[in-house]
Scaffold this motif. Structure first.
Motif, PDB file in Angstrom:
ATOM      1  N   SER A  56      -1.711  -0.554   7.512  1.00 25.92           N
ATOM      2  CA  SER A  56      -2.064  -1.509   6.446  1.00 25.92           C
ATOM      3  C   SER A  56      -1.985  -2.948   6.948  1.00 25.92           C
ATOM      4  O   SER A  56      -2.851  -3.770   6.644  1.00 25.92           O
ATOM      5  N   VAL A  91      -7.319  -6.318  -0.211  1.00 25.13           N
ATOM      6  CA  VAL A  91      -8.096  -5.476   0.694  1.00 25.13           C
ATOM      7  C   VAL A  91      -7.443  -4.091   0.740  1.00 25.13           C
ATOM      8  O   VAL A  91      -6.267  -3.943   0.414  1.00 25.13           O
ATOM      9  N   ALA A  92      -8.220  -3.105   1.172  1.00 29.83           N
ATOM     10  CA  ALA A  92      -7.717  -1.731   1.220  1.00 29.83           C
ATOM     11  C   ALA A  92      -6.860  -1.528   2.452  1.00 29.83           C
ATOM     12  O   ALA A  92      -7.188  -2.011   3.545  1.00 29.83           O
ATOM     13  N   ALA A 132       0.816  -1.221   0.000  1.00 33.73           N
ATOM     14  CA  ALA A 132       0.000   0.000   0.000  1.00 33.73           C
ATOM     15  C   ALA A 132       0.844   1.262   0.000  1.00 33.73           C
ATOM     16  O   ALA A 132       0.326   2.359   0.165  1.00 33.73           O
ATOM     17  N   VAL A 178      -2.578  -6.240   0.668  1.00 28.16           N
ATOM     18  CA  VAL A 178      -3.096  -4.953   1.145  1.00 28.16           C
ATOM     19  C   VAL A 178      -2.632  -3.845   0.204  1.00 28.16           C
ATOM     20  O   VAL A 178      -1.431  -3.643   0.008  1.00 28.16           O
ATOM     21  N   LEU A 179      -3.603  -3.146  -0.388  1.00 27.69           N
ATOM     22  CA  LEU A 179      -3.315  -2.136  -1.414  1.00 27.69           C
ATOM     23  C   LEU A 179      -3.850  -0.779  -0.992  1.00 27.69           C
ATOM     24  O   LEU A 179      -4.731  -0.693  -0.134  1.00 27.69           O
ATOM     25  N   ARG A 180      -3.350   0.255  -1.651  1.00 29.51           N
ATOM     26  CA  ARG A 180      -3.979   1.557  -1.482  1.00 29.51           C
ATOM     27  C   ARG A 180      -5.410   1.439  -1.997  1.00 29.51           C
ATOM     28  O   ARG A 180      -5.649   0.768  -3.021  1.00 29.51           O
ATOM     29  N   PRO A 181      -6.379   2.091  -1.312  1.00 28.80           N
ATOM     30  CA  PRO A 181      -7.784   1.945  -1.740  1.00 28.80           C
ATOM     31  C   PRO A 181      -7.971   2.235  -3.231  1.00 28.80           C
ATOM     32  O   PRO A 181      -8.724   1.540  -3.911  1.00 28.80           O
ATOM     33  N   GLY A 182      -7.242   3.220  -3.750  1.00 27.19           N
ATOM     34  CA  GLY A 182      -7.392   3.580  -5.159  1.00 27.19           C
ATOM     35  C   GLY A 182      -6.783   2.571  -6.123  1.00 27.19           C
ATOM     36  O   GLY A 182      -6.986   2.654  -7.337  1.00 27.19           O
ATOM     37  N   ASP A 183      -6.016   1.625  -5.597  1.00 30.52           N
ATOM     38  CA  ASP A 183      -5.332   0.642  -6.456  1.00 30.52           C
ATOM     39  C   ASP A 183      -6.079  -0.685  -6.551  1.00 30.52           C
ATOM     40  O   ASP A 183      -5.625  -1.607  -7.245  1.00 30.52           O
ATOM     41  N   LEU A 184      -7.207  -0.818  -5.822  1.00 31.98           N
ATOM     42  CA  LEU A 184      -7.846  -2.139  -5.708  1.00 31.98           C
ATOM     43  C   LEU A 184      -8.206  -2.738  -7.060  1.00 31.98           C
ATOM     44  O   LEU A 184      -8.141  -3.952  -7.243  1.00 31.98           O
TER      45      LEU A 184
END
Ligand code: MG
Length: 381
Positions: free
Chosen positions: A79, A70-71, A10, A52-58
């Motif tokens: 994270s 998951v965000a 993330a 676990v990713l940045r929310p914008g990368d999902l």
């Protein structure tokens, strides 16, 4: 005993350069993150894998099988906590053990994952982390001048994956999870003893632009890629259908052979056996053996896949070419691809089935029989 993994991806990853955060950058034919996830997928003892990713990368990552995205939060610690929460909220309410790994360590080898895991599950340790000794002398520097030396006794270079008893690290994060460099730091705040296992010098963390080159060399060096070819012919005889690549196609004749005479599947079986240097289909299934009389050819292909798996080879892709004037293959090609993909345990996008005529020349042109050739590419996992 259940074990899960959390892969933390993330971060912004600015220091490594490039337009994208480092986990999304291409490296040796895949993205950095794909190498990391694949190493964990290659360890069957690992169940759920949470990325676990940045929310914008999902939407940049496809959840599949044991792997889900998951965000994450704004810091690494947040994270990891969100990854732990996601595992805790799963229907099985969390695994017994969890390994936590940085996506930027994309050269991680399944062997090191297994070492951390077995140290956790086979010993008394509740926390295990890989590390390397510091071998270079250490100095302090200021304004381009050495201004002091550092005693390197007892110093370690920490790596991931760091493994923990799941409940213990979950509690540690909820009670002591303010920002930390890694999860060992949080575990120690909670009073957990952390056992060190030998790290791997190739398990580098991509941080600076030059690290991509080093990682690429390591990954390309680790790849063991093999190609095999297969060729087969069966003669036409009386009958009302032919079986090609596992699919029965109505025809005014059948193919003759000891088994079901599936010329496509035989060529493909030989291609896989060829890639792993295991001889040919006749060596494993002698035509003289009555057991294989009328056998469905998926038995042969299943066997080749099992042998490949035992040798740690994964099928990357296959390509089968059928040579005949009739029947027309086109309408059945997709069904053949799906049938083969199921036996090969790979995605149909990695299976090609195509056909050609031989311009009415030769035995295939005279419709005396059907020929097939196949190529299989395998990668050692
Ligand atoms: Mg044959």
């Amino acid at each position: 005993m259940t074990c899960a993994a959390i892969i933390v991806a993330a971060g912004q990853g600015n220091r490594a350069g490039g337009e994208l955060p480092k986990q999304w950058q291409p490296l040796a034919g895949r993205r950095v993150i794909d190498w990391t996830v694949a190493a964990f997928e290659a360890v069957p003892e690992i169940g759920e894998i949470v990325v676990v990713l940045r929310p914008g990368d999902l939407d940049m990552f496809d959840s599949r099988g044991r792997v889900r995205a998951v965000a994450g939060g704004t810091t690494r610690t947040q994270s990891v906590r969100l990854g732990l929460d996601a595992l805790n909220a799963s229907p099985s309410s969390g695994p017994d053990y969890v390994l936590i790994h940085d996506a930027a360590r994309c050269c991680i080898r399944p062997d090191l994952i297994r070492t951390v895991l077995s140290s956790l599950t086979e010993g008394a340790a509740i926390a295990v982390a890989p590390a390397l000794p510091v071998t270079d002398a250490l100095w302090r520097g200021r304004n381009g001048m050495v201004c002091g030396t550092v005693d390197r006794t007892d110093l370690c270079r920490a790596q991931t994956p760091q493994g923990f008893a799941f409940r213990k690290i979950l509690t540690a994060h909820s009670e002591h999870g303010v920002d930390a460099a890694d999860d060992v730091e949080i575990a120690r705040r909670a009073g957990m003893d952390v056992q060190i296992v030998d790290g791997d010098v190739q398990n580098l963390k991509i941080t600076q632009p030059g690290d991509f080159d080093r990682a690429e060399k390591i990954l390309r060096g680790q790849m063991d890629i093999r190609t095999g070819t297969g060729y087969d012919v069966h003669r036409f005889g009386p009958g009302g259908h032919v079986i090609l690549c596992g699919v029965a196609i109505p025809h005014d004749r059948g193919l003759q052979g000891h088994s079901d005479a599936d010329v496509g599947m035989h060529a493909l079986t030989d291609a896989i056996l060829g890639a792993i240097a295991e001889g040919d289909i006749g060596r494993h299934f002698p035509p003289s053996d009555p057991r294989w009389k009328g056998a469905e050819s998926h038995v042969f292909l299943d066997h080749a896949v099992t042998l490949a798996t035992e040798k740690d080879f994964q099928i990357n892709n296959v390509d089968v070419t059928l040579v005949c004037e009739r029947p027309k293959i086109g309408p059945f090609a997709d069904e053949m691809r799906k049938t083969l993909a199921k036996i090969l345990q790979i995605d149909p996008s990695r299976v090609s089935v195509k056909a050609t005529t031989s311009e009415r020349l030769g035995f295939a042109g005279r419709e005396e029989g059907i020929a097939a050739q196949a190529v299989a590419t395998m990668v050692r996992t």
